[in-house]
Write a protein that holds these residues in place. Structure first.
Motif, PDB file in Angstrom:
ATOM      1  N   ALA A 141       9.095  21.144  81.380  1.00  0.00           N
ATOM      2  CA  ALA A 141      10.049  20.049  81.549  1.00  0.00           C
ATOM      3  C   ALA A 141      10.441  19.484  80.190  1.00  0.00           C
ATOM      4  CB  ALA A 141       9.451  18.965  82.436  1.00  0.00           C
ATOM      5  N   ARG A 184      16.224  20.666  82.131  1.00  0.00           N
ATOM      6  CA  ARG A 184      14.947  20.808  82.839  1.00  0.00           C
ATOM      7  C   ARG A 184      14.264  19.434  82.811  1.00  0.00           C
ATOM      8  NH1 ARG A 184      10.638  24.864  82.912  1.00  0.00           N
ATOM      9  NH2 ARG A 184       9.514  24.408  84.846  1.00  0.00           N
ATOM     10  N   SER A 185      14.656  18.611  83.762  1.00  0.00           N
ATOM     11  CA  SER A 185      14.110  17.254  83.824  1.00  0.00           C
ATOM     12  C   SER A 185      12.809  17.198  84.620  1.00  0.00           C
ATOM     13  CB  SER A 185      15.129  16.282  84.408  1.00  0.00           C
ATOM     14  OG  SER A 185      15.531  16.730  85.689  1.00  0.00           O
ATOM     15  N   THR A 186      12.571  18.177  85.474  1.00  0.00           N
ATOM     16  CA  THR A 186      11.334  18.240  86.252  1.00  0.00           C
ATOM     17  C   THR A 186      10.766  19.658  86.161  1.00  0.00           C
ATOM     18  OG1 THR A 186      12.352  18.928  88.329  1.00  0.00           O
ATOM     19  CG2 THR A 186      12.248  16.554  87.897  1.00  0.00           C
ATOM     20  N   THR A 187       9.506  19.815  86.528  1.00  0.00           N
ATOM     21  CA  THR A 187       8.911  21.155  86.560  1.00  0.00           C
ATOM     22  C   THR A 187       9.589  22.040  87.588  1.00  0.00           C
ATOM     23  OG1 THR A 187       6.778  20.284  85.863  1.00  0.00           O
ATOM     24  CG2 THR A 187       6.755  22.427  86.945  1.00  0.00           C
TER      25      THR A 187
END
Lengths: 112, 111
Positions: free
Chosen positions: A52, A68-71
Protein backbone atom coordinates in the motif's frame (compact mmCIF):
# COMPACT_ATOMS: atom_id res chain seq x y z
CA UNK A 1 -11.90 -17.10 -1.21
CA UNK A 2 -12.65 -15.07 -4.31
CA UNK A 3 -8.94 -14.63 -5.18
CA UNK A 4 -8.33 -11.77 -7.62
CA UNK A 5 -11.46 -10.06 -8.94
CA UNK A 6 -11.43 -7.79 -11.98
CA UNK A 7 -14.25 -5.58 -13.21
CA UNK A 8 -15.58 -4.99 -15.77
CA UNK A 9 -15.06 -8.11 -17.90
CA UNK A 10 -15.67 -6.25 -21.16
CA UNK A 11 -15.69 -2.59 -22.13
CA UNK A 12 -15.83 -0.55 -25.32
CA UNK A 13 -14.41 2.98 -25.10
CA UNK A 14 -14.33 5.80 -27.57
CA UNK A 15 -11.03 7.51 -28.32
CA UNK A 16 -10.30 10.14 -25.68
CA UNK A 17 -12.59 8.67 -23.02
CA UNK A 18 -11.34 7.69 -19.59
CA UNK A 19 -12.00 4.69 -17.41
CA UNK A 20 -10.76 2.77 -14.42
CA UNK A 21 -10.18 -0.96 -14.43
CA UNK A 22 -10.82 -2.35 -10.98
CA UNK A 23 -8.78 -5.07 -9.28
CA UNK A 24 -9.27 -6.38 -5.77
CA UNK A 25 -7.79 -9.38 -3.95
CA UNK A 26 -8.82 -11.00 -0.67
CA UNK A 27 -5.65 -13.00 0.02
CA UNK A 28 -3.78 -10.25 1.90
CA UNK A 29 -1.09 -10.28 -0.80
CA UNK A 30 1.46 -7.49 -0.70
CA UNK A 31 2.48 -7.57 -4.36
CA UNK A 32 0.08 -6.64 -7.14
CA UNK A 33 0.62 -6.28 -10.89
CA UNK A 34 -1.10 -5.07 -14.03
CA UNK A 35 -0.27 -6.78 -17.33
CA UNK A 36 -1.69 -6.37 -20.80
CA UNK A 37 -1.86 -9.22 -23.29
CA UNK A 38 -1.95 -8.69 -27.03
CA UNK A 39 -2.18 -11.51 -29.59
CA UNK A 40 1.25 -13.02 -30.25
CA UNK A 41 2.97 -10.53 -27.94
CA UNK A 42 2.85 -12.17 -24.54
CA UNK A 43 2.07 -10.48 -21.26
CA UNK A 44 3.62 -7.04 -20.81
CA UNK A 45 3.95 -5.42 -17.38
CA UNK A 46 2.28 -2.00 -17.05
CA UNK A 47 2.64 -1.15 -13.35
CA UNK A 48 3.25 -3.00 -10.13
CA UNK A 49 3.04 -2.40 -6.38
CA UNK A 50 4.90 -3.99 -3.50
CA UNK A 51 2.54 -2.67 -0.86
CA UNK A 52 0.00 0.00 0.00
CA UNK A 53 1.25 3.43 -1.02
CA UNK A 54 4.06 2.07 -3.22
CA UNK A 55 3.83 1.76 -7.00
CA UNK A 56 6.35 1.52 -9.82
CA UNK A 57 6.40 1.52 -13.60
CA UNK A 58 6.74 -1.63 -15.63
CA UNK A 59 7.67 -2.14 -19.26
CA UNK A 60 4.74 -0.28 -20.89
CA UNK A 61 3.40 2.39 -18.48
CA UNK A 62 2.64 5.22 -20.94
CA UNK A 63 -1.04 6.18 -21.00
CA UNK A 64 -1.81 4.54 -17.68
CA UNK A 65 -1.83 5.44 -14.00
CA UNK A 66 -2.27 3.42 -10.82
CA UNK A 67 -2.79 3.92 -7.12
CA UNK A 68 -2.57 1.59 -4.13
CA UNK A 69 -4.32 3.09 -1.13
CA UNK A 70 -5.17 -0.28 0.46
CA UNK A 71 -3.65 -3.76 0.41
CA UNK A 72 -6.74 -5.14 -1.34
CA UNK A 73 -7.24 -2.73 -4.25
CA UNK A 74 -5.05 -1.79 -7.21
CA UNK A 75 -7.04 0.15 -9.83
CA UNK A 76 -5.63 0.97 -13.28
CA UNK A 77 -6.63 4.30 -14.82
CA UNK A 78 -6.72 5.12 -18.53
CA UNK A 79 -6.99 8.90 -18.93
CA UNK A 80 -7.26 9.42 -22.71
CA UNK A 81 -8.03 6.15 -24.39
CA UNK A 82 -6.26 5.39 -27.67
CA UNK A 83 -6.74 2.50 -30.14
CA UNK A 84 -3.30 1.19 -29.12
CA UNK A 85 -4.75 0.44 -25.69
CA UNK A 86 -7.11 -2.15 -27.13
CA UNK A 87 -6.02 -5.27 -25.28
CA UNK A 88 -6.84 -7.77 -22.56
CA UNK A 89 -5.77 -6.53 -19.13
CA UNK A 90 -4.85 -8.87 -16.31
CA UNK A 91 -4.33 -8.09 -12.67
CA UNK A 92 -2.23 -10.45 -10.56
CA UNK A 93 -1.10 -10.71 -6.97
CA UNK A 94 1.35 -12.65 -4.85
CA UNK A 95 2.29 -12.66 -1.18
CA UNK A 96 5.97 -12.01 -1.78
CA UNK A 97 8.07 -11.28 -4.84
CA UNK A 98 7.65 -13.34 -7.94
CA UNK A 99 6.40 -16.67 -6.67
CA UNK A 100 3.14 -18.16 -7.88
CA UNK A 101 1.15 -15.22 -9.17
CA UNK A 102 -2.64 -15.47 -8.85
CA UNK A 103 -4.29 -13.86 -11.86
CA UNK A 104 -7.73 -12.38 -12.28
CA UNK A 105 -9.94 -13.40 -15.19
CA UNK A 106 -9.14 -10.27 -17.19
CA UNK A 107 -10.81 -7.22 -18.72
CA UNK A 108 -11.19 -7.12 -22.49
CA UNK A 109 -11.00 -3.48 -23.60
CA UNK A 110 -11.70 -2.18 -27.09
CA UNK A 111 -11.01 1.45 -28.00
CA UNK A 112 -12.80 2.68 -31.12
CA UNK B 1 16.39 -8.45 -26.13
CA UNK B 2 13.85 -11.19 -25.45
CA UNK B 3 14.61 -12.98 -22.23
CA UNK B 4 12.37 -15.95 -22.95
CA UNK B 5 11.58 -17.73 -26.23
CA UNK B 6 8.98 -20.47 -26.48
CA UNK B 7 8.58 -23.04 -29.21
CA UNK B 8 6.65 -24.17 -31.06
CA UNK B 9 4.06 -21.39 -31.29
CA UNK B 10 1.32 -23.99 -31.75
CA UNK B 11 1.16 -27.75 -31.41
CA UNK B 12 -1.58 -30.19 -32.37
CA UNK B 13 -1.47 -33.66 -30.83
CA UNK B 14 -3.66 -36.69 -31.02
CA UNK B 15 -4.99 -37.85 -27.67
CA UNK B 16 -2.31 -40.06 -26.11
CA UNK B 17 0.50 -38.68 -28.30
CA UNK B 18 3.26 -37.46 -25.95
CA UNK B 19 5.39 -34.42 -26.77
CA UNK B 20 7.41 -31.57 -25.27
CA UNK B 21 7.21 -27.80 -25.25
CA UNK B 22 10.39 -25.73 -25.10
CA UNK B 23 11.26 -22.53 -23.23
CA UNK B 24 14.76 -21.12 -23.76
CA UNK B 25 16.01 -18.23 -21.66
CA UNK B 26 18.92 -15.80 -21.78
CA UNK B 27 18.91 -14.36 -18.27
CA UNK B 28 21.95 -14.77 -16.06
CA UNK B 29 21.71 -15.70 -12.43
CA UNK B 30 18.33 -17.35 -12.87
CA UNK B 31 16.11 -16.84 -9.85
CA UNK B 32 13.47 -19.27 -11.00
CA UNK B 33 11.63 -20.36 -14.11
CA UNK B 34 7.84 -20.45 -13.99
CA UNK B 35 5.25 -22.36 -16.01
CA UNK B 36 1.63 -21.24 -16.33
CA UNK B 37 -1.42 -22.64 -18.11
CA UNK B 38 -3.92 -20.28 -19.75
CA UNK B 39 -7.35 -21.34 -20.97
CA UNK B 40 -9.19 -19.19 -23.54
CA UNK B 41 -10.83 -16.16 -21.92
CA UNK B 42 -9.17 -16.74 -18.55
CA UNK B 43 -6.13 -15.58 -16.66
CA UNK B 44 -2.98 -17.71 -16.46
CA UNK B 45 -2.90 -20.39 -13.77
CA UNK B 46 0.35 -21.20 -11.99
CA UNK B 47 1.78 -24.70 -12.59
CA UNK B 48 5.44 -25.00 -11.53
CA UNK B 49 8.53 -23.18 -10.37
CA UNK B 50 12.01 -24.56 -11.13
CA UNK B 51 15.09 -23.07 -9.52
CA UNK B 52 18.16 -25.06 -10.53
CA UNK B 53 19.46 -27.12 -13.45
CA UNK B 54 18.43 -30.75 -13.13
CA UNK B 55 15.30 -29.99 -11.13
CA UNK B 56 12.04 -31.65 -12.18
CA UNK B 57 8.44 -31.06 -11.13
CA UNK B 58 5.38 -33.17 -12.00
CA UNK B 59 1.65 -32.67 -11.97
CA UNK B 60 -0.63 -35.31 -13.48
CA UNK B 61 0.44 -35.68 -17.13
CA UNK B 62 2.83 -32.71 -17.02
CA UNK B 63 6.51 -32.78 -16.12
CA UNK B 64 8.73 -29.71 -16.19
CA UNK B 65 12.52 -29.92 -16.39
CA UNK B 66 15.26 -27.30 -16.32
CA UNK B 67 18.77 -27.03 -17.79
CA UNK B 68 21.15 -24.09 -17.77
CA UNK B 69 19.70 -22.71 -21.00
CA UNK B 70 16.16 -24.02 -21.32
CA UNK B 71 13.17 -25.69 -19.76
CA UNK B 72 10.92 -28.36 -21.18
CA UNK B 73 7.31 -29.10 -20.39
CA UNK B 74 6.74 -32.75 -21.19
CA UNK B 75 3.16 -33.87 -21.75
CA UNK B 76 2.61 -37.62 -21.43
CA UNK B 77 -0.46 -39.22 -23.01
CA UNK B 78 -2.33 -35.92 -23.26
CA UNK B 79 -6.10 -35.63 -23.07
CA UNK B 80 -8.35 -33.03 -24.74
CA UNK B 81 -8.65 -31.19 -21.41
CA UNK B 82 -4.91 -30.46 -21.59
CA UNK B 83 -5.63 -28.13 -24.52
CA UNK B 84 -4.52 -24.63 -23.48
CA UNK B 85 -1.76 -22.10 -23.97
CA UNK B 86 1.31 -22.81 -21.85
CA UNK B 87 3.41 -19.84 -20.80
CA UNK B 88 6.85 -19.76 -19.28
CA UNK B 89 8.28 -16.80 -17.39
CA UNK B 90 11.49 -15.66 -15.72
CA UNK B 91 12.21 -12.85 -13.26
CA UNK B 92 12.60 -9.61 -15.18
CA UNK B 93 16.14 -8.36 -15.66
CA UNK B 94 14.90 -4.78 -15.26
CA UNK B 95 12.79 -5.17 -12.16
CA UNK B 96 13.34 -6.92 -8.91
CA UNK B 97 9.78 -8.00 -8.30
CA UNK B 98 8.10 -9.02 -11.53
CA UNK B 99 8.06 -11.71 -14.21
CA UNK B 100 8.85 -11.54 -17.92
CA UNK B 101 6.57 -13.86 -19.88
CA UNK B 102 7.15 -15.70 -23.13
CA UNK B 103 4.56 -15.63 -25.90
CA UNK B 104 3.36 -19.14 -25.16
CA UNK B 105 2.69 -22.43 -26.94
CA UNK B 106 -0.90 -23.06 -27.91
CA UNK B 107 -1.57 -26.78 -27.44
CA UNK B 108 -4.54 -28.53 -29.01
CA UNK B 109 -5.22 -32.18 -28.17
CA UNK B 110 -7.56 -33.89 -30.63
CA UNK B 111 -9.78 -36.75 -29.38
Amino acid sequence: NAGVTQTPKFRILKIGQSMTLQCTQDMNHNYMYWYRQDPGMGLKLIYYSVGAGITDKGEVPNGYNVSRSTTEDFPLRLELAAPSQTSVYFCASTREGINGYTFGSGTRLTVV
Amino acid sequence: EDQVTQSPEALRLQEGESSSLNCSYTVSGLRGLFWYRQDPGKGPEFLFTLYSAGEEKEKERLKATLTKKESFLHITAPKPEDSATYLCAVPSQTGANNLFFGTGTRLTVIP
